[in-house]
Structures are given as structure tokens and as C-alpha cells.
Motif scaffolding. Structure first.
Motif, PDB file in Angstrom:
ATOM      1  N   SER A 329       0.836  -1.199   0.000  1.00  0.00           N
ATOM      2  CA  SER A 329       0.000   0.000   0.000  1.00  0.00           C
ATOM      3  C   SER A 329       0.869   1.245   0.000  1.00  0.00           C
ATOM      4  CB  SER A 329      -0.907   0.002   1.229  1.00  0.00           C
ATOM      5  OG  SER A 329      -1.804  -1.087   1.201  1.00  0.00           O
ATOM      6  N   SER A 330       0.284   2.347  -0.421  1.00  0.00           N
ATOM      7  CA  SER A 330       1.006   3.617  -0.456  1.00  0.00           C
ATOM      8  C   SER A 330       0.976   4.293   0.902  1.00  0.00           C
ATOM      9  CB  SER A 330       0.391   4.553  -1.494  1.00  0.00           C
ATOM     10  OG  SER A 330       0.556   4.058  -2.799  1.00  0.00           O
ATOM     11  N   GLY A 331       1.956   5.139   1.103  1.00  0.00           N
ATOM     12  CA  GLY A 331       1.940   6.063   2.217  1.00  0.00           C
ATOM     13  C   GLY A 331       1.757   7.465   1.665  1.00  0.00           C
ATOM     14  N   ALA A 332       1.824   8.447   2.550  1.00  0.00           N
ATOM     15  CA  ALA A 332       1.673   9.833   2.113  1.00  0.00           C
ATOM     16  C   ALA A 332       2.737  10.703   2.764  1.00  0.00           C
ATOM     17  CB  ALA A 332       0.290  10.365   2.460  1.00  0.00           C
ATOM     18  N   PHE A 333       3.271  11.630   1.970  1.00  0.00           N
ATOM     19  CA  PHE A 333       4.078  12.719   2.516  1.00  0.00           C
ATOM     20  C   PHE A 333       3.195  13.958   2.457  1.00  0.00           C
ATOM     21  CE2 PHE A 333       6.807  16.396   2.218  1.00  0.00           C
ATOM     22  CZ  PHE A 333       7.644  16.190   3.302  1.00  0.00           C
ATOM     23  N   VAL A 334       3.028  14.632   3.587  1.00  0.00           N
ATOM     24  CA  VAL A 334       2.096  15.755   3.666  1.00  0.00           C
ATOM     25  C   VAL A 334       2.810  16.976   4.229  1.00  0.00           C
ATOM     26  CG1 VAL A 334      -0.161  16.539   4.474  1.00  0.00           C
ATOM     27  CG2 VAL A 334       0.269  14.086   4.178  1.00  0.00           C
ATOM     28  N   VAL A 335       2.604  18.114   3.566  1.00  0.00           N
ATOM     29  CA  VAL A 335       3.117  19.396   4.048  1.00  0.00           C
ATOM     30  C   VAL A 335       1.941  20.224   4.544  1.00  0.00           C
ATOM     31  CG1 VAL A 335       4.286  21.541   3.435  1.00  0.00           C
ATOM     32  CG2 VAL A 335       5.091  19.389   2.497  1.00  0.00           C
ATOM     33  N   TYR A 336       2.073  20.739   5.756  1.00  0.00           N
ATOM     34  CA  TYR A 336       1.039  21.576   6.365  1.00  0.00           C
ATOM     35  C   TYR A 336       1.585  22.997   6.482  1.00  0.00           C
ATOM     36  CZ  TYR A 336      -0.520  16.916   7.864  1.00  0.00           C
ATOM     37  OH  TYR A 336      -0.899  15.594   7.896  1.00  0.00           O
ATOM     38  N   LEU A 337       0.943  23.936   5.808  1.00  0.00           N
ATOM     39  CA  LEU A 337       1.409  25.321   5.794  1.00  0.00           C
ATOM     40  C   LEU A 337       0.330  26.245   6.342  1.00  0.00           C
ATOM     41  CD1 LEU A 337       3.001  25.524   2.209  1.00  0.00           C
ATOM     42  CD2 LEU A 337       4.178  25.091   4.381  1.00  0.00           C
ATOM     43  N   GLU A 364       5.649  10.935  -4.855  1.00  0.00           N
ATOM     44  CA  GLU A 364       7.030  11.354  -4.604  1.00  0.00           C
ATOM     45  C   GLU A 364       7.251  12.813  -5.010  1.00  0.00           C
ATOM     46  OE1 GLU A 364       8.471   9.326  -2.801  1.00  0.00           O
ATOM     47  OE2 GLU A 364       7.405   7.472  -3.261  1.00  0.00           O
ATOM     48  N   ASN A 365       6.262  13.663  -4.708  1.00  0.00           N
ATOM     49  CA  ASN A 365       6.303  15.106  -4.980  1.00  0.00           C
ATOM     50  C   ASN A 365       6.212  15.457  -6.460  1.00  0.00           C
ATOM     51  OD1 ASN A 365       6.260  15.990  -2.363  1.00  0.00           O
ATOM     52  ND2 ASN A 365       8.452  16.420  -2.214  1.00  0.00           N
ATOM     53  N   VAL A 388      -2.745  22.403   2.752  1.00  0.00           N
ATOM     54  CA  VAL A 388      -2.335  21.031   3.066  1.00  0.00           C
ATOM     55  C   VAL A 388      -2.076  20.330   1.741  1.00  0.00           C
ATOM     56  CG1 VAL A 388      -2.956  18.838   4.141  1.00  0.00           C
ATOM     57  CG2 VAL A 388      -3.709  20.988   5.179  1.00  0.00           C
ATOM     58  N   ALA A 389      -0.835  19.913   1.517  1.00  0.00           N
ATOM     59  CA  ALA A 389      -0.446  19.297   0.249  1.00  0.00           C
ATOM     60  C   ALA A 389       0.115  17.913   0.510  1.00  0.00           C
ATOM     61  CB  ALA A 389       0.594  20.151  -0.473  1.00  0.00           C
ATOM     62  N   SER A 390      -0.438  16.918  -0.170  1.00  0.00           N
ATOM     63  CA  SER A 390      -0.015  15.532   0.056  1.00  0.00           C
ATOM     64  C   SER A 390       0.434  14.888  -1.242  1.00  0.00           C
ATOM     65  CB  SER A 390      -1.145  14.708   0.677  1.00  0.00           C
ATOM     66  OG  SER A 390      -2.268  14.666  -0.175  1.00  0.00           O
ATOM     67  N   SER A 391       1.345  13.934  -1.094  1.00  0.00           N
ATOM     68  CA  SER A 391       1.855  13.181  -2.229  1.00  0.00           C
ATOM     69  C   SER A 391       2.032  11.734  -1.809  1.00  0.00           C
ATOM     70  CB  SER A 391       3.199  13.758  -2.682  1.00  0.00           C
ATOM     71  OG  SER A 391       3.698  13.068  -3.810  1.00  0.00           O
ATOM     72  N   PHE A 392       1.667  10.812  -2.681  1.00  0.00           N
ATOM     73  CA  PHE A 392       1.886   9.403  -2.386  1.00  0.00           C
ATOM     74  C   PHE A 392       3.373   9.097  -2.344  1.00  0.00           C
ATOM     75  CE2 PHE A 392      -2.428   9.327  -4.113  1.00  0.00           C
ATOM     76  CZ  PHE A 392      -3.079   8.562  -3.147  1.00  0.00           C
ATOM     77  N   THR A 393       3.732   8.178  -1.470  1.00  0.00           N
ATOM     78  CA  THR A 393       5.137   7.828  -1.329  1.00  0.00           C
ATOM     79  C   THR A 393       5.263   6.375  -0.898  1.00  0.00           C
ATOM     80  OG1 THR A 393       7.232   8.540  -0.339  1.00  0.00           O
ATOM     81  CG2 THR A 393       5.308   8.539   1.100  1.00  0.00           C
TER      82      THR A 393
END
Length: 508
Positions: A329-337, A364-365, A388-393
Motif C-alpha cells: 500500500s502507499s503512504g503519504a508525505f504531507v506538508v502543512y502550511l 514522490e512530490n 495542506v499538500a499531500s503526495s503518495f510515497t
């Protein structure tokens, strides 16, 4: 640490123990409490909601994961459940467009409008010659939506389940049968559209959000529903205040009907007797006390991988083999601004999706799904906003990296640089910035390896071929995004309702 002792015995209504206070677990608990069961919910985190919870920083409120809600419209799953509970739905506004999708090198987005005619005009302009494909999706959505509204149990695991499934069938349902083993990619090929790069990429992006996999792998019948739910009379919604509104309302309902919710309490093991769940081993996270909670039923709002961990060697061998064979399964990288309003372009849609390079991965951004707060929606002080910006990783990359801090910082810098192509993210406009990785999600949600979104909706794992709420162990139930109909607050709530109906049928 205290020794293991059994909690108090009980007499009267069946006792149901719910593991996890995500939306699926809270929904099941609230409905069961309303129907007279003795309900106790144990959640290892300090706030309820799971992936639909929030956190606060410097006056900003950030949605942890989920940022959109489906099923609030009259007849929608949340509307049905809140009506049964006799409580008000959280205040919300329509997301219109549901998403604005920017493909590489393009400055005009593909807007997924809520109005069906407006969306039809948009897609005809964006993807000339593709309308027969979209009409087929629309037809399949109509058949599938009416079928789902009749509350079938998928996949069926006993005669009662099969009876519910049979009662939901209608002649138009049979029109979906020829497409049961089809993917979106195969339908594109059937209409001669597979080589249309813009269309295929748009579908890959949207389906990755809703099914974890792209057009070539996503089951067509699942995709028809996922892509069709954005349009009226359904639609996606942006909650006033935050996503926490859903879990707060459900927790209040549980307590109103006599149930109990224990935060900061981790269930570490499920113990069986005579192939039935008998106890849950609970640890108080703060005091480290451990005890056994007895139960007549256990509802696990966890991933299927977490469920087998809770059972350990008690897991039926066939079930364990099936879990072991699942694709990663995928994970997520999330930036919170947290930013000044000056960072937000005028008329910015609440939800956007960007792909930066056709040749790169969706994740992966190289792709970002972005949610932006609205003025007055309770997520930011006046004159400020949240992004809030997310990308699968790949979760394994984060589990095995040599320098976690450096990798996290690199991803954050890269994500902010890419966001700066659309937003005005000069340093003076950024008030707060932090990021989350699969490790973060694993720590705060306890989800296996920090995975997000459940199981990919491939032909082998969607609907009739997926994992069931009824596990091989009687009176042990699985709810959440690993069972039909899949991820999202609406999906996990439907799974919860299914489990509640099954428990009711067994007990009454």
C-alpha cells in the motif's frame, strides 16, 4: 505496570468492544449504542477521528489526512446515519469544482464541476471525442449507485449476507455484470482512447486519489462510482471548522446513548476462546497499566494487516496468506502550511491536483493533492489560510532510510518549491510549516507502516472480491477502508453500517 486482570463482567445487552476511533469505528459504535448495545471504544491516539482528525498550530487548524466528505446530501450515507442517530450533520459547503487538475506545463486546470451539464461541457472541451467513454461511466455509475443504495452486503460470507445481496439486485444491476472483470484502462482501449495522454493522465491522477492505483489497475465498476460521486445530486463537501466535526458529533452520540470512548488506550491483542473473540488486551498509554476487556463482539476499525497483528498466531491460515499476498500500500508525505492570505491566488479552488512531469511517478512530490482553507471556515485566523499538500510515497523508503530527518527536510523543500509555482510562498508569507511522513502516520494513527487509503481497488480486491466486514472468526468484525466499499469517510461509514446490520441480525 499492573498485571493482567479481567474487567468487570456484565449482564444484559451484548457487549461490543470497538478497536479504533476512526470514522468507521465511531459510526459503528454510535449506531450500536443507539440500538441498545453496551459499547466501549478504545483509541490509542489522544484525539478521535483517525485519518479524518485534526491538529492545531499557532492558531491554524490542519486536517490530518481526509479533507473532503461525500454522503452529506439527502439520502447520502452520512445523512442516513445521522438521521438514525437523531443528530445534526456538521455544517458544510459544496466543493465546486470538486477538484481543479493541472497537467504538466498547463496553466488552465481541468475543473471537475458539480453540475453534471457543466462537467460534461468541461470534459468535452478538455478531451474531444471522449464523450462515449464518459457516458458509459455515467451509466455504470447510475446502475451501481442504485444498487449500493439498497444496502447489499459485499462480499457475502453466509446465507444472511447472500440474502441481502440478492434483495439489492435489479434488472439494471445485471447490466454491470459484463464489466465486473474490466479495468478503466481496458474501457479506454475499447473506445480507442488509451493513447490519449491527457485523458489517461487525468484519470490516473484522480483514480490514484480514490483507489490507490491508476487506470490500468482500477476496477471499472469501482471507478465509475468514485468518478461519478462528485456530481449533483451527490457531491463532495468542505466541512465548516474542520474534519473533526464528524468525529466530535459521533463521539457525542455514543455518549448520549450510554457508550464510552477511551482515548489514549491502545488495544494490543485480541484473545479468542472457542474461535470467538473473548478479550482485548488494553494498555493505558500514559500509566502503562494493562488489563483485559471482555466482549461478546469486537469491531476492529483497523487495517487488515493490523487485524492479523492483533490476532497473531490465532489468525486463520487462509486469511493470513491472503493478507500476505496483498500488493504494498502507499503512504503519504504531507506538508502543512499556515500562510498569509496574500499567498493564495484570487478565486483559488478549495482542492487542486498538480502533476509536474508526465514521465515521473504519480507521487514522490511529482504530483500533489492540495486543500486550501476558505475564508471564515474556522481553519485559519482572519487574513490567514491553511494549505495542506499531500503526495503518495513508498512506505518502505521511509522505513529503511539512513537519515530520516534529512529525507524529510528534502521532501518538504521540494514540495514547497513546487507549490510556489502556483501559490506565492515567499518566506514572509509562510507563518508555519511542518510535514508528516508514513512514520508520522504510523505513530499517530497506528496504521500498518503508515499506509493510507486502504487496499488498492484492483479487480482482485474490490467489491465482491475484497475483504469482508464479517471475518472468518465469528463475532469479530472488520470496518474501515480495507473492506467494501473502500476509502473515504462515506466508504468507511457504509462498512460500519454493514457490520452493525450483521451484528443485529446475529443477536436478534
Amino acid at each position: 505496570m499492573t498485571p493482567l486482570v479481567e474487567s468487570h463482567t456484565h449482564y444484559g445487552p451484548s457487549k461490543v468492544l470497538v478497536v479504533g476511533a476512526g470514522i468507521g469505528g465511531l459510526t459503528a459504535a454510535a449506531l450500536l449504542a443507539k440500538r441498545g448495545y453496551q459499547v466501549r471504544v478504545f483509541e490509542q491516539a489522544l484525539v478521535p477521528g483517525g485519518c479524518a482528525s485534526t491538529f492545531r498550530r499557532r492558531g491554524f487548524t490542519f486536517d490530518v489526512g481526509a479533507t473532503q466528505v461525500a454522503g452529506l446530501e439527502p439520502g447520502g450515507i452520512h445523512h442516513q446515519i445521522f438521521s438514525e442517530l437523531g443528530i445534526d450533520l456538521p455544517a458544510a459547503e459544496h466543493c465546486d469544482p470538486a477538484c481543479a487538475v493541472f497537467l504538466p506545463g498547463e496553466t488552465t486546470p481541468i475543473n471537475v464541476w458539480r453540475d453534471p451539464q457543466r462537467w460534461k461541457t468541461e470534459r468535452q472541451q478538455q478531451f474531444p471525442g471522449s464523450e462515449p467513454f464518459w457516458q458509459k461511466l455515467s451509466d455504470l455509475f447510475s446502475y451501481s449507485w442504485r444498487f449500493q443504495a439498497r444496502q447489499p452486503v459485499l462480499p457475502p460470507r453466509n446465507l444472511w449476507d447472500a440474502w441481502q445481496l440478492g434483495n439489492a439486485l435489479r434488472p439494471d444491476t445485471l447490466l454491470t455484470v459484463p464489466y465486473t472483470f474490466s479495468t478503466v484502462g481496458q474501457l479506454l482501449k475499447g473506445y480507442g482512447l488509451y493513447e490519449n495522454r491527457r485523458l489517461k493522465t487525468f484519470l490516473d491522477l484522480q483514480l490514484k486519489l480514490y483507489s490507490q492505483v491508476g487506470a490500468d489497475e482500477t476496477a471499472l465498476l469501482y471507478a465509475a462510482t468514485a468518478l461519478g460521486v462528485s456530481q449533483a445530486p451527490q457531491g463532495l463537501f468542505h466541512l465548516q471548522g474542520s474534519m473533526q466535526g464528524l468525529s466530535t458529533a459521533l463521539v457525542n452520540a455514543i455518549k448520549q446513548f450510554g457508550g464510552q470512548v477511551f482515548l489514549g488506550h491502545a488495544v494490543e491483542k485480541i484473545q479468542l476462546e472457542n474461535n470467538r473473540p473473548r478479550f482485548a488486551q488494553v494498555r493505558h498509554q500514559k500509566t502503562d497499566d494493562i488489563w483485559l476487556e471482555s466482549a461478546d463482539h469486537i469491531v476492529a476499525n483497523v487495517t487488515v494487516q493490523n487485524l492479523t497483528t492483533l490476532l497473531g498466531e490465532q489468525t486463520p491460515q487462509g486469511y493470513q496468506r491472503r493478507v500476505d499476498k496483498l500488493m504494498p500500500s502507499s503512504g503519504a508525505f504531507v506538508v502543512y502550511l499556515g500562510v498569509d492570505q496574500a499567498a493564495i491566488p484570487e478565486n483559488c479552488p478549495p482542492h487542486l491536483q498538480f502533476l509536474y512531469d508526465y514521465d515521473g511517478p504519480i507521487g514522490e512530490n511529482n504530483s500533489l493533492f492540495v486543500s486550501v482553507s476558505r475564508s471564515g471556515d474556522g481553519r485559519a485566523p482572519e487574513g490567514k489560510a491553511t494549505i495542506v499538500a499531500s503526495s503518495f510515497t513508498d512506505v518502505q523508503a521511509w522505513q529503511k532510510c539512513d537519515d530520516y530527518g534529512a529525507l524529510k527536510a528534502e521532501y518538504e523543500r521540494d514540495a514547497i518549491a513546487k507549490l510556489n509555482q502556483y501559490f506565492n510562498l515567499d518566506p514572509q508569507h509562510i507563518i508555519h510549516a511542518e510535514s508528516g511522513t508514513p512514520r508520522t502516520f504510523e505513530r499517530y494513527t497506528a496504521r500498518h507502516q503508515g499506509m493510507v487509503g486502504g487496499i488498492g481497488q484492483r479487480l482482485s480486491t474490490f467489491g465482491p472480491f475484497g475483504f469482508a466486514t464479517r471475518t472468518p472468526i465469528p463475532k469479530l468484525w472488520l470496518v474501515g477502508d480495507c473492506v467494501h466499499p473502500g476509502e473515504g469517510t462515506a466508504g468507511v461509514s457504509y462498512a460500519a453500517l454493514t457490520a452493525v446490520r450483521q451484528i443485529d441480525a446475529m443477536e436478534r
